[in-house]
Design a protein around this motif. Sequence first.
Motif, PDB file in Angstrom:
ATOM      1  N   MET A   1     -10.403   2.274  22.480  1.00  0.00           N
ATOM      2  CA  MET A   1     -10.396   1.720  21.135  1.00  0.00           C
ATOM      3  C   MET A   1     -10.302   0.197  21.249  1.00  0.00           C
ATOM      4  SD  MET A   1      -7.801   2.596  17.984  1.00  0.00           S
ATOM      5  CE  MET A   1      -8.469   4.236  17.838  1.00  0.00           C
ATOM      6  N   ASP A   2     -11.149  -0.500  20.520  1.00  0.00           N
ATOM      7  CA  ASP A   2     -11.120  -1.959  20.626  1.00  0.00           C
ATOM      8  C   ASP A   2     -10.029  -2.554  19.732  1.00  0.00           C
ATOM      9  OD1 ASP A   2     -12.122  -2.375  18.006  1.00  0.00           O
ATOM     10  OD2 ASP A   2     -14.176  -2.611  18.683  1.00  0.00           O
ATOM     11  N   THR A   3      -9.772  -3.821  19.940  1.00  0.00           N
ATOM     12  CA  THR A   3      -8.684  -4.508  19.253  1.00  0.00           C
ATOM     13  C   THR A   3      -8.853  -4.496  17.738  1.00  0.00           C
ATOM     14  OG1 THR A   3      -8.354  -5.916  21.194  1.00  0.00           O
ATOM     15  CG2 THR A   3      -7.409  -6.688  19.126  1.00  0.00           C
ATOM     16  N   GLU A   4     -10.074  -4.696  17.264  1.00  0.00           N
ATOM     17  CA  GLU A   4     -10.316  -4.708  15.813  1.00  0.00           C
ATOM     18  C   GLU A   4      -9.987  -3.358  15.184  1.00  0.00           C
ATOM     19  OE1 GLU A   4     -10.960  -7.345  13.789  1.00  0.00           O
ATOM     20  OE2 GLU A   4     -10.602  -8.451  15.653  1.00  0.00           O
ATOM     21  N   GLU A   5     -10.306  -2.285  15.875  1.00  0.00           N
ATOM     22  CA  GLU A   5      -9.975  -0.953  15.357  1.00  0.00           C
ATOM     23  C   GLU A   5      -8.453  -0.752  15.312  1.00  0.00           C
ATOM     24  OE1 GLU A   5     -13.499   2.046  16.673  1.00  0.00           O
ATOM     25  OE2 GLU A   5     -12.426   1.045  18.330  1.00  0.00           O
ATOM     26  N   ILE A   6      -7.775  -1.229  16.340  1.00  0.00           N
ATOM     27  CA  ILE A   6      -6.312  -1.121  16.366  1.00  0.00           C
ATOM     28  C   ILE A   6      -5.710  -1.935  15.225  1.00  0.00           C
ATOM     29  CG2 ILE A   6      -4.225  -1.695  17.678  1.00  0.00           C
ATOM     30  CD1 ILE A   6      -5.842  -0.992  20.238  1.00  0.00           C
ATOM     31  N   ILE A   7      -6.201  -3.153  15.028  1.00  0.00           N
ATOM     32  CA  ILE A   7      -5.717  -3.993  13.926  1.00  0.00           C
ATOM     33  C   ILE A   7      -5.949  -3.284  12.596  1.00  0.00           C
ATOM     34  CG2 ILE A   7      -6.136  -6.144  12.639  1.00  0.00           C
ATOM     35  CD1 ILE A   7      -6.665  -7.472  15.410  1.00  0.00           C
ATOM     36  N   GLY A   8      -7.098  -2.656  12.427  1.00  0.00           N
ATOM     37  CA  GLY A   8      -7.391  -1.930  11.194  1.00  0.00           C
ATOM     38  C   GLY A   8      -6.384  -0.817  10.937  1.00  0.00           C
ATOM     39  N   LEU A   9      -6.075  -0.034  11.966  1.00  0.00           N
ATOM     40  CA  LEU A   9      -5.089   1.041  11.820  1.00  0.00           C
ATOM     41  C   LEU A   9      -3.703   0.478  11.525  1.00  0.00           C
ATOM     42  CD1 LEU A   9      -6.165   3.440  14.719  1.00  0.00           C
ATOM     43  CD2 LEU A   9      -6.486   3.797  12.255  1.00  0.00           C
ATOM     44  N   LEU A  10      -3.339  -0.591  12.220  1.00  0.00           N
ATOM     45  CA  LEU A  10      -2.030  -1.195  11.997  1.00  0.00           C
ATOM     46  C   LEU A  10      -1.911  -1.766  10.588  1.00  0.00           C
ATOM     47  CD1 LEU A  10      -1.509  -2.978  15.436  1.00  0.00           C
ATOM     48  CD2 LEU A  10      -0.351  -0.910  14.614  1.00  0.00           C
ATOM     49  N   ASN A  11      -3.000  -2.307  10.065  1.00  0.00           N
ATOM     50  CA  ASN A  11      -2.970  -2.806   8.687  1.00  0.00           C
ATOM     51  C   ASN A  11      -2.823  -1.660   7.684  1.00  0.00           C
ATOM     52  OD1 ASN A  11      -2.889  -5.577   7.924  1.00  0.00           O
ATOM     53  ND2 ASN A  11      -4.765  -5.879   9.083  1.00  0.00           N
ATOM     54  N   GLU A  12      -3.451  -0.519   7.953  1.00  0.00           N
ATOM     55  CA  GLU A  12      -3.245   0.648   7.092  1.00  0.00           C
ATOM     56  C   GLU A  12      -1.772   1.050   7.123  1.00  0.00           C
ATOM     57  OE1 GLU A  12      -5.855   3.880   8.142  1.00  0.00           O
ATOM     58  OE2 GLU A  12      -7.618   2.572   8.114  1.00  0.00           O
ATOM     59  N   ASP A  13      -1.182   1.050   8.310  1.00  0.00           N
ATOM     60  CA  ASP A  13       0.233   1.378   8.448  1.00  0.00           C
ATOM     61  C   ASP A  13       1.097   0.373   7.697  1.00  0.00           C
ATOM     62  OD1 ASP A  13      -0.569   3.426  10.155  1.00  0.00           O
ATOM     63  OD2 ASP A  13      -0.150   2.260  11.980  1.00  0.00           O
ATOM     64  N   PHE A  14       0.768  -0.907   7.842  1.00  0.00           N
ATOM     65  CA  PHE A  14       1.519  -1.972   7.194  1.00  0.00           C
ATOM     66  C   PHE A  14       1.544  -1.762   5.679  1.00  0.00           C
ATOM     67  CE2 PHE A  14       1.943  -6.152   5.257  1.00  0.00           C
ATOM     68  CZ  PHE A  14       3.022  -6.696   5.931  1.00  0.00           C
ATOM     69  N   VAL A  15       0.379  -1.481   5.108  1.00  0.00           N
ATOM     70  CA  VAL A  15       0.290  -1.274   3.655  1.00  0.00           C
ATOM     71  C   VAL A  15       1.078  -0.033   3.235  1.00  0.00           C
ATOM     72  CG1 VAL A  15      -1.287  -0.710   1.760  1.00  0.00           C
ATOM     73  CG2 VAL A  15      -1.866  -2.539   3.362  1.00  0.00           C
ATOM     74  N   ARG A  16       1.013   1.021   4.025  1.00  0.00           N
ATOM     75  CA  ARG A  16       1.767   2.232   3.674  1.00  0.00           C
ATOM     76  C   ARG A  16       3.273   1.992   3.750  1.00  0.00           C
ATOM     77  NH1 ARG A  16      -2.784   5.421   5.651  1.00  0.00           N
ATOM     78  NH2 ARG A  16      -3.872   6.031   3.755  1.00  0.00           N
ATOM     79  N   GLU A  17       3.711   1.182   4.700  1.00  0.00           N
ATOM     80  CA  GLU A  17       5.135   0.829   4.773  1.00  0.00           C
ATOM     81  C   GLU A  17       5.527  -0.034   3.570  1.00  0.00           C
ATOM     82  OE1 GLU A  17       7.386   1.986   6.864  1.00  0.00           O
ATOM     83  OE2 GLU A  17       6.062   2.949   8.310  1.00  0.00           O
ATOM     84  N   LEU A  18       4.641  -0.936   3.169  1.00  0.00           N
ATOM     85  CA  LEU A  18       4.866  -1.746   1.972  1.00  0.00           C
ATOM     86  C   LEU A  18       5.007  -0.847   0.746  1.00  0.00           C
ATOM     87  CD1 LEU A  18       4.863  -4.428   0.342  1.00  0.00           C
ATOM     88  CD2 LEU A  18       2.360  -4.263   0.336  1.00  0.00           C
ATOM     89  N   GLU A  19       4.098   0.102   0.604  1.00  0.00           N
ATOM     90  CA  GLU A  19       4.138   1.017  -0.542  1.00  0.00           C
ATOM     91  C   GLU A  19       5.428   1.828  -0.553  1.00  0.00           C
ATOM     92  OE1 GLU A  19      -0.715   1.554  -0.926  1.00  0.00           O
ATOM     93  OE2 GLU A  19       0.454   3.133   0.055  1.00  0.00           O
ATOM     94  N   ALA A  20       5.829   2.347   0.608  1.00  0.00           N
ATOM     95  CA  ALA A  20       7.073   3.117   0.691  1.00  0.00           C
ATOM     96  C   ALA A  20       8.261   2.237   0.319  1.00  0.00           C
ATOM     97  CB  ALA A  20       7.243   3.700   2.094  1.00  0.00           C
ATOM     98  N   THR A  21       8.269   1.013   0.807  1.00  0.00           N
ATOM     99  CA  THR A  21       9.357   0.092   0.471  1.00  0.00           C
ATOM    100  C   THR A  21       9.466  -0.086  -1.030  1.00  0.00           C
ATOM    101  OG1 THR A  21       9.123  -1.112   2.564  1.00  0.00           O
ATOM    102  CG2 THR A  21      10.207  -2.278   0.754  1.00  0.00           C
ATOM    103  N   LEU A  22       8.348  -0.346  -1.677  1.00  0.00           N
ATOM    104  CA  LEU A  22       8.355  -0.571  -3.122  1.00  0.00           C
ATOM    105  C   LEU A  22       8.803   0.668  -3.890  1.00  0.00           C
ATOM    106  CD1 LEU A  22       5.028  -2.604  -3.392  1.00  0.00           C
ATOM    107  CD2 LEU A  22       7.368  -3.499  -3.584  1.00  0.00           C
ATOM    108  N   VAL A  23       8.331   1.829  -3.479  1.00  0.00           N
ATOM    109  CA  VAL A  23       8.737   3.084  -4.129  1.00  0.00           C
ATOM    110  C   VAL A  23      10.238   3.298  -3.964  1.00  0.00           C
ATOM    111  CG1 VAL A  23       8.531   5.604  -4.030  1.00  0.00           C
ATOM    112  CG2 VAL A  23       6.468   4.188  -4.000  1.00  0.00           C
ATOM    113  N   TYR A  24      10.731   3.113  -2.753  1.00  0.00           N
ATOM    114  CA  TYR A  24      12.143   3.382  -2.487  1.00  0.00           C
ATOM    115  C   TYR A  24      13.048   2.386  -3.208  1.00  0.00           C
ATOM    116  CZ  TYR A  24      10.263   6.310   1.289  1.00  0.00           C
ATOM    117  OH  TYR A  24       9.570   7.238   2.016  1.00  0.00           O
TER     118      TYR A  24
END
Length: 136
Positions: A1-24
Amino acid sequence: MDTEEIIGLLNEDFVRELEATLVYVQNSFLMEECDPSRVTEAISVDEMRHMWWLADLITKRGGKPTMKHKELDFGGENLEKMLQRQIQLESEGIDRYTHQIEIIDDEEVVGVLKHIRDEERRHRKEFRERLDKLID
Protein backbone atom coordinates in the motif's frame (compact mmCIF):
# COMPACT_ATOMS: atom_id res chain seq x y z
CA MET A 1 0.00 0.00 0.00
CA ASP A 2 1.46 3.36 -0.94
CA THR A 3 1.74 6.35 1.37
CA GLU A 4 -1.16 8.26 -0.20
CA GLU A 5 -3.50 5.32 0.37
CA ILE A 6 -2.37 5.09 4.00
CA ILE A 7 -2.92 8.84 4.47
CA GLY A 8 -6.40 8.45 2.98
CA LEU A 9 -7.31 5.69 5.44
CA LEU A 10 -5.84 7.62 8.35
CA ASN A 11 -7.86 10.69 7.38
CA GLU A 12 -11.04 8.58 7.35
CA ASP A 13 -10.10 7.39 10.84
CA PHE A 14 -9.35 10.95 11.94
CA VAL A 15 -12.78 12.17 10.83
CA ARG A 16 -14.53 9.24 12.52
CA GLU A 17 -12.70 9.99 15.77
CA LEU A 18 -13.75 13.64 15.40
CA GLU A 19 -17.36 12.58 14.89
CA ALA A 20 -17.27 10.27 17.92
CA THR A 21 -15.77 13.05 20.02
CA LEU A 22 -18.52 15.46 19.06
CA VAL A 23 -21.27 12.90 19.68
CA TYR A 24 -19.87 11.92 23.06
CA VAL A 25 -19.33 15.51 24.22
CA GLN A 26 -22.90 16.51 23.37
CA ASN A 27 -24.39 13.33 24.80
CA SER A 28 -22.44 13.78 28.04
CA PHE A 29 -24.07 17.21 28.44
CA LEU A 30 -27.56 15.82 27.84
CA MET A 31 -27.39 12.61 29.88
CA GLU A 32 -29.28 13.02 33.11
CA GLU A 33 -27.58 10.19 34.98
CA CYS A 34 -24.18 11.11 36.35
CA ASP A 35 -22.18 7.89 35.88
CA PRO A 36 -22.90 7.39 32.15
CA SER A 37 -22.38 11.12 31.59
CA ARG A 38 -18.95 11.13 33.26
CA VAL A 39 -17.86 7.95 31.47
CA THR A 40 -18.99 9.38 28.14
CA GLU A 41 -17.12 12.62 28.83
CA ALA A 42 -13.93 10.74 29.74
CA ILE A 43 -14.14 8.62 26.61
CA SER A 44 -14.58 11.74 24.49
CA VAL A 45 -11.17 12.85 25.76
CA ASP A 46 -9.72 9.48 24.70
CA GLU A 47 -11.19 9.99 21.23
CA MET A 48 -9.50 13.40 21.02
CA ARG A 49 -6.21 11.75 21.93
CA HIS A 50 -6.77 9.25 19.11
CA MET A 51 -7.20 12.23 16.76
CA TRP A 52 -3.83 13.56 17.94
CA TRP A 53 -2.11 10.23 17.26
CA LEU A 54 -3.73 9.92 13.83
CA ALA A 55 -2.87 13.53 12.93
CA ASP A 56 0.73 12.82 13.88
CA LEU A 57 0.82 9.77 11.59
CA ILE A 58 -0.79 11.74 8.76
CA THR A 59 1.56 14.73 8.97
CA LYS A 60 4.67 12.54 9.33
CA ARG A 61 3.73 11.01 5.98
CA GLY A 62 3.24 14.37 4.29
CA GLY A 63 -0.53 14.59 4.62
CA LYS A 64 -2.88 17.08 6.22
CA PRO A 65 -5.67 16.00 8.60
CA THR A 66 -9.15 16.77 7.31
CA MET A 67 -12.07 17.79 9.48
CA LYS A 68 -14.87 17.44 6.95
CA HIS A 69 -17.45 15.33 8.69
CA LYS A 70 -20.97 14.24 7.86
CA GLU A 71 -24.13 15.24 9.69
CA LEU A 72 -23.94 13.67 13.11
CA ASP A 73 -26.28 11.05 14.58
CA PHE A 74 -26.34 11.46 18.35
CA GLY A 75 -28.54 8.42 18.90
CA GLY A 76 -31.69 9.96 20.25
CA GLU A 77 -33.18 11.81 23.14
CA ASN A 78 -32.85 9.24 25.91
CA LEU A 79 -29.96 7.56 27.66
CA GLU A 80 -30.64 4.10 26.23
CA LYS A 81 -30.58 5.34 22.62
CA MET A 82 -27.48 7.44 23.25
CA LEU A 83 -25.60 4.47 24.71
CA GLN A 84 -26.72 2.22 21.86
CA ARG A 85 -25.40 4.75 19.34
CA GLN A 86 -22.12 5.06 21.22
CA ILE A 87 -21.72 1.27 21.26
CA GLN A 88 -22.39 1.26 17.51
CA LEU A 89 -19.70 3.91 16.91
CA GLU A 90 -17.16 1.94 18.94
CA SER A 91 -18.04 -1.32 17.13
CA GLU A 92 -17.65 0.35 13.73
CA GLY A 93 -14.26 1.70 14.82
CA ILE A 94 -13.10 -1.71 16.02
CA ASP A 95 -14.09 -3.28 12.70
CA ARG A 96 -12.42 -0.50 10.70
CA TYR A 97 -9.17 -0.66 12.66
CA THR A 98 -9.07 -4.47 12.53
CA HIS A 99 -9.39 -4.37 8.75
CA GLN A 100 -6.74 -1.67 8.38
CA ILE A 101 -4.31 -3.55 10.62
CA GLU A 102 -4.61 -6.47 8.18
CA ILE A 103 -4.00 -4.44 5.00
CA ILE A 104 -1.52 -1.69 5.99
CA ASP A 105 2.16 -2.59 5.81
CA ASP A 106 3.53 0.38 7.79
CA GLU A 107 4.73 -0.90 11.18
CA GLU A 108 4.31 2.40 13.02
CA VAL A 109 0.77 2.91 11.70
CA VAL A 110 -0.23 -0.65 12.56
CA GLY A 111 1.13 -0.26 16.10
CA VAL A 112 -0.90 2.91 16.70
CA LEU A 113 -4.04 1.40 15.16
CA LYS A 114 -3.74 -1.66 17.41
CA HIS A 115 -3.50 0.60 20.46
CA ILE A 116 -6.52 2.64 19.38
CA ARG A 117 -8.50 -0.53 18.63
CA ASP A 118 -7.76 -1.86 22.11
CA GLU A 119 -9.02 1.37 23.65
CA GLU A 120 -12.16 1.25 21.47
CA ARG A 121 -12.85 -2.25 22.81
CA ARG A 122 -12.59 -0.91 26.36
CA HIS A 123 -14.89 2.01 25.49
CA ARG A 124 -17.49 -0.33 24.02
CA LYS A 125 -17.35 -2.44 27.19
CA GLU A 126 -17.84 0.66 29.37
CA PHE A 127 -20.87 1.76 27.34
CA ARG A 128 -22.34 -1.78 27.33
CA GLU A 129 -22.02 -2.01 31.11
CA ARG A 130 -23.99 1.25 31.51
CA LEU A 131 -26.61 0.08 29.01
CA ASP A 132 -26.96 -3.29 30.75
CA LYS A 133 -27.52 -1.57 34.11
CA LEU A 134 -30.17 0.61 32.53
CA ILE A 135 -32.03 -2.30 30.94
CA ASP A 136 -31.90 -4.61 34.00
